[in-house]
Design an enzyme around this catalytic site. Structure first.
Site, PDB file in Angstrom:
ATOM      1  CG  PHE A  43     -12.013 -22.066  -9.741  1.00 33.33           C
ATOM      2  CD1 PHE A  43     -13.097 -22.123 -10.715  1.00 33.33           C
ATOM      3  CD2 PHE A  43     -12.489 -22.510  -8.350  1.00 33.33           C
ATOM      4  CE1 PHE A  43     -14.370 -22.325 -10.473  1.00 33.33           C
ATOM      5  CE2 PHE A  43     -13.756 -22.842  -8.169  1.00 33.33           C
ATOM      6  CZ  PHE A  43     -14.500 -22.907  -9.190  1.00 33.33           C
TER       7      PHE A  43
ATOM      8  CG  ASN B  47      -7.306  -9.231 -14.423  1.00 31.32           C
ATOM      9  OD1 ASN B  47      -6.276  -8.647 -15.159  1.00 31.32           O
ATOM     10  ND2 ASN B  47      -7.116 -10.417 -13.892  1.00 31.32           N
TER      11      ASN B  47
ATOM     12  NE  ARG C 243      -8.446 -16.885 -18.067  1.00 31.99           N
ATOM     13  CZ  ARG C 243      -7.490 -17.448 -18.038  1.00 31.99           C
ATOM     14  NH1 ARG C 243      -6.872 -18.049 -19.029  1.00 31.99           N
ATOM     15  NH2 ARG C 243      -6.778 -17.655 -16.741  1.00 31.99           N
TER      16      ARG C 243
END
Lengths: 225, 225, 225, 225
Positions: free
Chosen positions: D78, D181, D186
């Protein structure tokens, strides 16, 4: 300036670049005009902009807050995407033994259905029992957390057992328009009590920087322009 | 502080809430640490953040610029969405007789293909002729504009004849991360010369506020973190 | 599907990933619930979300439009930051001889002051004269533009003489929440007529994809949720 | 299409409006050109855009994911602000008894300092003990949670004891540029293992929709354009 919140939290205004004149001058650039100090006409213009929801002139300013709050409060806070956040990381640092126990007087029960429910206080004995359960849960979680760290488990894994009632801290930088959006939602009576006290503190710190703006916001129902 | 640009434009830094320490403290909040003044370790941390493209700590600051520039320059500027703009409006105000004529020495011809072309200066006589044509086009457009207004045509319609070489002005509020993105693109040799001079002026005004940050940005190739 | 607009413009819906069910399912995930088709309760939920301004469930969809419009219309359009744009570039391509002349019947005069003015049609003879002036200004600007290109002036410089009445084209990708914000402002009676016809076309193309959503938006006053 | 993740999580691609052609056409609108199907030149153009970091043409598409993951993973997710989220709410719904226990083989210890540390697996016996502690912490927290609900404590308060290892679920809608991105950060070896498996699943679902785009992203080092 720093306001203390229940259980050890706080909201501190770290810096601000904010005055009502910046609203006026960014609005008046439409007409290639500039004001050096606020006039009655300028106050009227801010009211007009607020009422008609011309929002962009309220963006040319900035507030930087340092906040310490429970993680479940931070999670609602971070949903506000127009703004900047940097937060304490439980991947990199050992989490201190700091958790948010609701005050006994704040323990509540829910009445009604989602979308239209309300809350009533728990009876004293029930509230005491509930707070005690919460604190025991915090204590056990922290005990396991420390044990995992002692075993050599990586901090990023050990944290999995920590409850969302733990305190975290972060920097938040935001302009007045986005701030008013946050405040509209989070000072509202439907917001959870535990974030409402934070939103009230944010408002108390921000409003004096732009008194005409925040008074107009109040006057027109706390809607975001 | 205000820097003058060719043909009557300018960039003025109207206000800033910006220092290198804000980068440090928003980064160090990950570890619940705080610095009161910059140390050598802090300089190293800013370099690390820049090199590794950890961008968010560069967002906790704000620059407010007042800019006067040709409209075709403003159009490229406004493509940068992370930031706030308020601009002169030709719907509401009469456009002044101010247009951007390129300097004769800046008139150029394009060599090569899109994606990989370069520019060479026009020969003197050709450049003089071109600038004269441009100025005549500006003069005629403005003559028609004024005539339309005298006829009673609404400003919002009369403006349709005005060329993109006209000057406009706006307020722009932006954080250092978004600013470095703007500067990476608009100070680059592939950017159009006429916006590059504006980007250079923006850099000249912003860099002294966060010297360690902008020097690290320079050192690591002017990439946005 | 493509709608033609005055003077040669158009709005084309190039692609959409949009239905009312996506609103329902992203809202109902709060309760770990899912719907496979719209029920009466789902219609009620969309009305509730719209009325109470719970906006995020309206973001899980996407519309891609291809638009051709006058540059001064595109400039207002591009102020909407939540969305994606790619536009024709007069740096890279020769601008075609396409300009927007308002219809004679649309020529208007402004009555009243900024913030509270209205418009009245120009008298026929005046309107005819105004349109003729505008077309002459377009023709002269384009004549100079072509002359500059023939002289070898770079496209990025030659464009400076072109008026904001020239046509441009772009792709715009946007979600329904941001789209409703655009439509609230740009279909409003205070919006300039020349962008209002574009906003109306956008609405005509988008609404059938999410009929319950757009009908609730209509019902509650065309406010953005 | 749905990919299962350890412990009961999943990533499901709920809908997509995404193909390589949308990149081409939004890029070629600069030249007022359009392609009906991908050519070799188009493949070259995507590589060029990726290498030179011209990012906007990668925004004209949309992916909608439905994700179930541990809350501490969702918290990192988030932080990505360019995109839309709706999540399960523990204010409104009772949290099910679903927690993420790391696999014994994944239990790790941290070696080195923040910024430059690495991980090594825990020894078997230690790992077993750690997983057992984590599961006991989960069980106790859930036991207290259920007790609080039975006492009548509001769900929004009772949740405070629940650990960040609990599962949550959400809808996420995002364009390819923002997605790349997310994936750059990640899927990187410095990302926490437990989010990396989710990012890998996201990539596996998204890449086939825009094969040329994701292969160029791979080729140029997984940087965001």
């Amino acid at each position: 300036m720093k306001l203390s919140l229940p259980g050890g939290g706080f909201v501190r205004l770290d810096a601000a670049m904010a005055d009502d004149l910046s609203v006026i001058n960014s609005a008046r650039v439409s007409f290639a005009k500039e004001s050096l100090e606020m006039t009655d006409a300028d106050i009227g213009l801010i009211k007009f902009l607020m009422r008609e929801r011309h929002g962009t002139p309220f963006e040319h300013n900035s507030f930087r807050f340092h906040v310490k709050c429970p993680l479940f409060v931070a999670r609602e806070w971070f949903r506000h995407r127009i703004g900047s956040f940097n937060e304490f990381s439980a991947r990199y640092s050992e989490v201190p033994n700091e958790f948010y126990p609701p005050a006994r007087s704040e323990m509540r029960t829910q009445v009604g259905k989602p979308g239209s429910y309300s809350f009533e206080p728990l009876q004293d004995a029930e509230a005491a029992k509930a707070v005690e359960s919460i604190e025991k849960a915090y204590a056990y979680a922290y005990y396991v957390y420390v044990g995992l760290l002692e075993q050599g488990v990586a901090k990023e894994q050990a944290r999995m057992v920590l409850p969302v009632g733990m305190f975290t801290q972060f920097y938040w930088t935001v302009n007045a328009r986005s701030l008013m959006n946050f405040l509209s939602l989070r000072t509202h009576e439907t917001a959870q009590y535990d974030i409402r006290v934070y939103a009230d503190a944010v408002l108390e710190l921000a409003a004096p920087k732009m008194p005409v703006t925040f008074s107009a916001w109040e006057e027109f129902g706390r809607h975001v322009p």
